[in-house]
Design a protein around this motif. Structure first.
Motif, mmCIF file in Angstrom:
data_model
loop_
_atom_site.group_PDB
_atom_site.id
_atom_site.type_symbol
_atom_site.label_atom_id
_atom_site.label_comp_id
_atom_site.label_asym_id
_atom_site.label_seq_id
_atom_site.Cartn_x
_atom_site.Cartn_y
_atom_site.Cartn_z
ATOM 1 N N UNK A 68 0.871 -1.175 -0.510
ATOM 2 C CA UNK A 68 -0.536 -0.040 -0.581
ATOM 3 C C UNK A 68 0.950 1.262 -0.002
ATOM 4 N N UNK A 69 0.297 2.075 -0.790
ATOM 5 C CA UNK A 69 0.897 3.093 -1.147
ATOM 6 C C UNK A 69 1.746 4.376 0.627
ATOM 7 N N UNK A 70 0.673 3.655 1.670
ATOM 8 C CA UNK A 70 0.741 4.377 3.024
ATOM 9 C C UNK A 70 2.021 3.363 3.490
ATOM 10 N N UNK A 71 2.131 2.494 3.086
ATOM 11 C CA UNK A 71 3.312 1.609 3.763
ATOM 12 C C UNK A 71 4.528 1.733 3.733
ATOM 13 N N UNK A 72 5.088 2.486 2.257
ATOM 14 C CA UNK A 72 6.041 2.871 1.549
ATOM 15 C C UNK A 72 6.487 3.716 2.325
ATOM 16 N N UNK A 73 7.883 4.035 2.659
ATOM 17 C CA UNK A 73 8.620 4.624 3.789
ATOM 18 C C UNK A 73 9.161 5.324 2.669
ATOM 19 N N UNK A 74 10.005 4.995 2.169
ATOM 20 C CA UNK A 74 11.041 5.838 0.841
ATOM 21 C C UNK A 74 11.207 5.364 -0.206
ATOM 22 N N UNK A 75 11.077 5.669 -1.203
ATOM 23 C CA UNK A 75 11.836 5.595 -3.027
ATOM 24 C C UNK A 75 12.659 6.054 -3.143
ATOM 25 N N UNK A 76 13.667 4.942 -3.806
ATOM 26 C CA UNK A 76 15.119 5.618 -4.545
ATOM 27 C C UNK A 76 15.666 4.840 -5.937
ATOM 28 N N UNK A 77 15.336 5.788 -6.324
ATOM 29 C CA UNK A 77 15.860 5.743 -7.740
ATOM 30 C C UNK A 77 17.575 5.165 -8.146
ATOM 31 N N UNK A 78 17.919 4.416 -8.726
ATOM 32 C CA UNK A 78 19.570 4.122 -8.698
ATOM 33 C C UNK A 78 19.873 4.101 -10.670
ATOM 34 N N UNK A 79 20.781 4.998 -10.209
ATOM 35 C CA UNK A 79 21.286 4.724 -11.578
ATOM 36 C C UNK A 79 22.615 4.797 -11.795
ATOM 37 N N UNK A 80 23.206 4.232 -13.044
ATOM 38 C CA UNK A 80 24.982 4.013 -12.464
ATOM 39 C C UNK A 80 25.714 5.739 -12.356
ATOM 40 N N UNK A 81 25.386 6.106 -12.365
ATOM 41 C CA UNK A 81 26.220 7.466 -11.626
ATOM 42 C C UNK A 81 25.516 8.433 -10.848
ATOM 43 N N UNK A 82 24.136 7.332 -10.067
ATOM 44 C CA UNK A 82 23.720 8.268 -8.669
ATOM 45 C C UNK A 82 22.571 7.655 -8.011
ATOM 46 N N UNK A 83 22.717 7.448 -7.082
ATOM 47 C CA UNK A 83 20.670 7.127 -6.420
ATOM 48 C C UNK A 83 20.040 8.558 -5.871
ATOM 49 N N UNK A 84 19.386 8.832 -6.767
ATOM 50 C CA UNK A 84 18.270 9.450 -5.876
ATOM 51 C C UNK A 84 16.842 9.492 -5.172
#
Length: 121
Positions: A68-84
């Motif tokens: 559930x969206x309410x259970x998500x603490x954080x979302x991280x996008x991982x790329x070869x050059x950086x994490x966002x």
């Protein structure tokens, strides 16, 4: 095969040809499928052959591959050059190779994208 939606629940985005990793440790096993993002949850639908396929009308609203969206603490996008770190107001300009979803119940959902596999509403 599909996802049973709640009344009023709408699919906001979908990504196909996704790998969901079952472990984020050294031994990385993965399941191929697609990810759906609705206004209520993020759902992973496996499409591997040989797996037990549950018809959409018999599928649980929140299965083991859903959060559930309410259970998500954080979302991280991982790329070869950086994490966002992605926020609800973020519009990612980079095309992430991986997506890490950290849940409040300490689960970690780890997805790997294949390029040009996403569609957004």
């Amino acid at each position: 095969m599909g996802v049973k939606l709640l009344p009023g629940e709408k699919v906001r985005g979908e990504a196909t040809s996704i790998r969901k990793y079952t472990s984020y440790k050294q031994v990385r096993k993965s399941i191929t499928g697609k990810v759906l993002c609705t206004n209520f949850r993020v759902a992973f639908v496996p499409v591997e052959t040989g797996m037990l396929q549950v018809p959409a009308d018999q599928r649980q609203f929140l299965g083991p591959d859903d959060v559930a969206l309410s259970s998500i603490e954080r979302v991280v996008a991982v790329n070869s050059s950086r994490n966002k770190l992605l926020l609800s107001t973020s519009s990612p300009k980079l095309h992430p190779q991986e997506l890490l979803i950290y849940c409040k119940d300490f689960r970690l959902l780890h997805f790997q994208f294949e390029h040009e596999a996403r569609t957004d509403e």
